[in-house]
Design a protein around this motif. Structure first.
Motif, PDB file in Angstrom:
ATOM      1  N   ARG A 106       9.393 -18.310 -46.111  1.00  0.00           N
ATOM      2  CA  ARG A 106      10.195 -17.506 -46.340  1.00  0.00           C
ATOM      3  C   ARG A 106       9.512 -16.269 -45.203  1.00  0.00           C
ATOM      4  O   ARG A 106       9.684 -14.883 -45.298  1.00  0.00           O
ATOM      5  CB  ARG A 106      10.748 -17.596 -47.355  1.00  0.00           C
ATOM      6  CG  ARG A 106      12.112 -18.346 -48.138  1.00  0.00           C
ATOM      7  CD  ARG A 106      12.754 -18.208 -49.365  1.00  0.00           C
ATOM      8  NE  ARG A 106      12.969 -19.482 -49.904  1.00  0.00           N
ATOM      9  CZ  ARG A 106      13.992 -19.144 -50.236  1.00  0.00           C
ATOM     10  NH1 ARG A 106      13.743 -18.077 -51.457  1.00  0.00           N
ATOM     11  NH2 ARG A 106      14.560 -20.473 -51.065  1.00  0.00           N
ATOM     12  N   LEU A 107       8.599 -15.979 -46.160  1.00  0.00           N
ATOM     13  CA  LEU A 107       7.400 -14.851 -45.765  1.00  0.00           C
ATOM     14  C   LEU A 107       7.197 -14.982 -44.567  1.00  0.00           C
ATOM     15  O   LEU A 107       7.472 -13.760 -44.294  1.00  0.00           O
ATOM     16  CB  LEU A 107       6.025 -14.780 -46.648  1.00  0.00           C
ATOM     17  CG  LEU A 107       5.094 -13.764 -46.419  1.00  0.00           C
ATOM     18  CD1 LEU A 107       5.523 -12.490 -47.387  1.00  0.00           C
ATOM     19  CD2 LEU A 107       3.904 -14.214 -47.196  1.00  0.00           C
ATOM     20  N   ALA A 108       7.079 -15.967 -43.893  1.00  0.00           N
ATOM     21  CA  ALA A 108       6.303 -15.710 -42.286  1.00  0.00           C
ATOM     22  C   ALA A 108       7.664 -15.483 -42.041  1.00  0.00           C
ATOM     23  O   ALA A 108       7.448 -14.347 -41.522  1.00  0.00           O
ATOM     24  CB  ALA A 108       6.180 -17.604 -41.770  1.00  0.00           C
ATOM     25  N   ARG A 109       8.623 -15.903 -41.761  1.00  0.00           N
ATOM     26  CA  ARG A 109      10.071 -15.435 -41.360  1.00  0.00           C
ATOM     27  C   ARG A 109      10.858 -13.784 -41.858  1.00  0.00           C
ATOM     28  O   ARG A 109      10.553 -13.198 -40.636  1.00  0.00           O
ATOM     29  CB  ARG A 109      11.996 -16.672 -42.425  1.00  0.00           C
ATOM     30  CG  ARG A 109      11.629 -17.973 -41.320  1.00  0.00           C
ATOM     31  CD  ARG A 109      13.189 -18.564 -41.848  1.00  0.00           C
ATOM     32  NE  ARG A 109      13.106 -18.584 -43.455  1.00  0.00           N
ATOM     33  CZ  ARG A 109      12.925 -19.642 -43.781  1.00  0.00           C
ATOM     34  NH1 ARG A 109      11.868 -20.696 -43.763  1.00  0.00           N
ATOM     35  NH2 ARG A 109      13.537 -19.269 -45.023  1.00  0.00           N
ATOM     36  N   LEU A 127      20.952  -8.841 -49.822  1.00  0.00           N
ATOM     37  CA  LEU A 127      22.646  -9.564 -49.704  1.00  0.00           C
ATOM     38  C   LEU A 127      22.163 -11.479 -49.558  1.00  0.00           C
ATOM     39  O   LEU A 127      22.989 -11.937 -50.006  1.00  0.00           O
ATOM     40  CB  LEU A 127      23.531  -9.128 -48.741  1.00  0.00           C
ATOM     41  CG  LEU A 127      23.872  -7.639 -48.418  1.00  0.00           C
ATOM     42  CD1 LEU A 127      24.798  -7.254 -47.623  1.00  0.00           C
ATOM     43  CD2 LEU A 127      24.235  -7.239 -49.783  1.00  0.00           C
ATOM     44  N   VAL A 128      20.809 -11.592 -49.244  1.00  0.00           N
ATOM     45  CA  VAL A 128      20.845 -12.692 -49.083  1.00  0.00           C
ATOM     46  C   VAL A 128      20.222 -13.809 -50.633  1.00  0.00           C
ATOM     47  O   VAL A 128      19.172 -12.496 -51.241  1.00  0.00           O
ATOM     48  CB  VAL A 128      19.572 -13.497 -48.167  1.00  0.00           C
ATOM     49  CG1 VAL A 128      19.702 -14.880 -47.989  1.00  0.00           C
ATOM     50  CG2 VAL A 128      20.323 -13.287 -46.413  1.00  0.00           C
ATOM     51  N   PRO A 129      20.702 -14.940 -50.984  1.00  0.00           N
ATOM     52  CA  PRO A 129      20.376 -14.866 -52.548  1.00  0.00           C
ATOM     53  C   PRO A 129      18.257 -15.267 -52.253  1.00  0.00           C
ATOM     54  O   PRO A 129      17.712 -16.113 -51.491  1.00  0.00           O
ATOM     55  CB  PRO A 129      20.930 -16.046 -52.641  1.00  0.00           C
ATOM     56  CG  PRO A 129      22.050 -15.896 -51.833  1.00  0.00           C
ATOM     57  CD  PRO A 129      22.193 -15.016 -51.008  1.00  0.00           C
ATOM     58  N   ALA A 130      17.724 -14.911 -52.798  1.00  0.00           N
ATOM     59  CA  ALA A 130      15.742 -15.057 -53.221  1.00  0.00           C
ATOM     60  C   ALA A 130      15.409 -14.256 -51.815  1.00  0.00           C
ATOM     61  O   ALA A 130      14.609 -14.503 -51.155  1.00  0.00           O
ATOM     62  CB  ALA A 130      15.305 -16.341 -53.233  1.00  0.00           C
ATOM     63  N   GLY A 131      16.181 -13.721 -50.934  1.00  0.00           N
ATOM     64  CA  GLY A 131      15.818 -12.541 -49.971  1.00  0.00           C
ATOM     65  C   GLY A 131      14.766 -11.794 -50.224  1.00  0.00           C
ATOM     66  O   GLY A 131      14.212 -11.312 -49.067  1.00  0.00           O
ATOM     67  N   ARG A 132      14.875 -10.966 -51.209  1.00  0.00           N
ATOM     68  CA  ARG A 132      14.518 -10.000 -51.321  1.00  0.00           C
ATOM     69  C   ARG A 132      12.824  -9.877 -51.911  1.00  0.00           C
ATOM     70  O   ARG A 132      11.626  -8.926 -50.688  1.00  0.00           O
ATOM     71  CB  ARG A 132      15.390  -9.428 -52.907  1.00  0.00           C
ATOM     72  CG  ARG A 132      14.940  -8.044 -53.075  1.00  0.00           C
ATOM     73  CD  ARG A 132      15.190  -7.148 -54.343  1.00  0.00           C
ATOM     74  NE  ARG A 132      15.049  -7.727 -55.658  1.00  0.00           N
ATOM     75  CZ  ARG A 132      14.033  -7.447 -56.621  1.00  0.00           C
ATOM     76  NH1 ARG A 132      13.685  -6.166 -56.715  1.00  0.00           N
ATOM     77  NH2 ARG A 132      13.606  -8.291 -57.302  1.00  0.00           N
ATOM     78  N   LEU A 133      12.139 -10.785 -52.274  1.00  0.00           N
ATOM     79  CA  LEU A 133      10.912 -10.233 -52.642  1.00  0.00           C
ATOM     80  C   LEU A 133       9.929 -11.084 -51.524  1.00  0.00           C
ATOM     81  O   LEU A 133       9.269 -10.344 -51.288  1.00  0.00           O
ATOM     82  CB  LEU A 133      10.797 -11.040 -54.161  1.00  0.00           C
ATOM     83  CG  LEU A 133      11.220 -11.130 -55.265  1.00  0.00           C
ATOM     84  CD1 LEU A 133      10.935 -11.996 -56.125  1.00  0.00           C
ATOM     85  CD2 LEU A 133      10.563 -10.002 -55.155  1.00  0.00           C
ATOM     86  N   PRO A 134      10.873 -11.689 -50.468  1.00  0.00           N
ATOM     87  CA  PRO A 134      10.330 -11.954 -49.308  1.00  0.00           C
ATOM     88  C   PRO A 134       9.636 -11.022 -48.288  1.00  0.00           C
ATOM     89  O   PRO A 134       8.800 -10.597 -48.100  1.00  0.00           O
ATOM     90  CB  PRO A 134      10.745 -13.578 -48.586  1.00  0.00           C
ATOM     91  CG  PRO A 134      11.239 -14.450 -49.817  1.00  0.00           C
ATOM     92  CD  PRO A 134      11.598 -12.829 -51.419  1.00  0.00           C
ATOM     93  N   VAL A 135      10.701 -10.515 -48.392  1.00  0.00           N
ATOM     94  CA  VAL A 135      10.259  -9.518 -47.314  1.00  0.00           C
ATOM     95  C   VAL A 135       9.861  -7.991 -48.098  1.00  0.00           C
ATOM     96  O   VAL A 135       9.344  -7.381 -47.597  1.00  0.00           O
ATOM     97  CB  VAL A 135      12.441  -8.890 -47.111  1.00  0.00           C
ATOM     98  CG1 VAL A 135      11.931  -7.126 -46.111  1.00  0.00           C
ATOM     99  CG2 VAL A 135      13.353  -9.729 -46.335  1.00  0.00           C
ATOM    100  N   MET A 136      10.403  -7.741 -49.257  1.00  0.00           N
ATOM    101  CA  MET A 136       9.301  -6.610 -49.860  1.00  0.00           C
ATOM    102  C   MET A 136       7.538  -7.424 -49.942  1.00  0.00           C
ATOM    103  O   MET A 136       6.721  -6.116 -49.500  1.00  0.00           O
ATOM    104  CB  MET A 136       9.311  -6.936 -51.244  1.00  0.00           C
ATOM    105  CG  MET A 136       8.165  -5.769 -52.529  1.00  0.00           C
ATOM    106  SD  MET A 136       9.861  -5.772 -53.817  1.00  0.00           S
ATOM    107  CE  MET A 136      10.917  -4.670 -53.963  1.00  0.00           C
ATOM    108  N   LEU A 137       7.049  -7.943 -50.464  1.00  0.00           N
ATOM    109  CA  LEU A 137       6.232  -8.741 -50.318  1.00  0.00           C
ATOM    110  C   LEU A 137       5.365  -8.773 -48.777  1.00  0.00           C
ATOM    111  O   LEU A 137       4.380  -7.971 -48.461  1.00  0.00           O
ATOM    112  CB  LEU A 137       5.784  -9.535 -50.225  1.00  0.00           C
ATOM    113  CG  LEU A 137       4.416 -10.613 -49.892  1.00  0.00           C
ATOM    114  CD1 LEU A 137       3.298  -9.784 -51.225  1.00  0.00           C
ATOM    115  CD2 LEU A 137       3.823 -12.165 -50.746  1.00  0.00           C
TER     116      LEU A 137
END
Length: 205
Positions: A106-109, A127-137
């Motif tokens: 998910r981090l790579a995407r 808006l995507v479940p569990a999508g906030r933290l990978p994008v923040m990282l």
């Protein structure tokens, strides 16, 4: 079972709900942004159900404002703590928490989407479940300034609050009793958060 017992309890008077409900909603959403284990979407939807059944003219608007402001402040605080962790020799527990909840795939995407679309990807990540933290990282690894992150995160928090509030309004409009709408909103938001991860596991299997 706890949700059901709480939901079937008669709701207090509107003034009491507002005096207790809005500060509680603010604190829980803020904590949920900093410590991502609290189901903040379900909280917003449940608050929207209660507000839908109130006679106060601005109840739904107050839920939206309280939820979006708390989410924004929590995200900004977590990002600031993450930046401190990136600059620290030993890191920080906040940065480690973000890393644990951001799988490598998910981090790579997220990094690819960040490169292609910039901060606009923050709106989708909320808006995507569990999508906030990978994008923040991904933003942290890209060394995005806090101010730029905050500008992109503001519409993300607004869109998030609107989405889960609409789920609550839908639940409130389908049932006459507020507790029934709260239960429906909680179940729906939990399904939204669980189904994508289950589908990914099925596809990978």
């Amino acid at each position: 079972m706890i949700v059901l017992s709480v939901a079937t309890t008669p709701l207090p008077h509107e003034s009491t709900q507002q005096a207790i409900g809005y500060p509680t909603l603010f604190l829980l959403v803020l904590i949920g942004a900093l410590v991502p284990v609290v189901p903040t979407g379900a909280l917003v939807s449940s608050a929207a159900v209660v507000a839908f059944h109130q006679t106060a003219p601005f109840a739904l608007l107050l839920v939206f404002v309280v939820a979006s402001v708390a989410a924004f402040l929590g995200d900004v605080a977590l990002y600031w703590l993450g930046r401190r962790g990136m600059g620290s020799k030993n890191g920080s527990r906040w940065l480690e928490a973000i890393r644990r909840r951001a799988p490598e795939d998910r981090l790579a995407r997220a990094q690819e989407k960040l490169d292609d679309h910039g901060v606009t990807v923050l709106v989708l990540s909320r808006l995507v479940p569990a999508g906030r933290l990978p994008v923040m990282l991904a933003c942290l690894l890209a060394k995005m300034p806090l101010r730029r992150f905050a500008r992109g995160n503001l519409p993300a928090c607004l869109a998030w609050a609107v989405t889960y509030q609409l789920i609550g309004i839908l639940g409130g409009s389908l049932f006459d009793e507020p507790w029934e709408g709260v239960l429906a909103a909680v179940v729906l938001t939990l399904l939204i958060s669980v189904v994508p991860s289950v589908w990914r596991r099925i596809r990978s299997a």
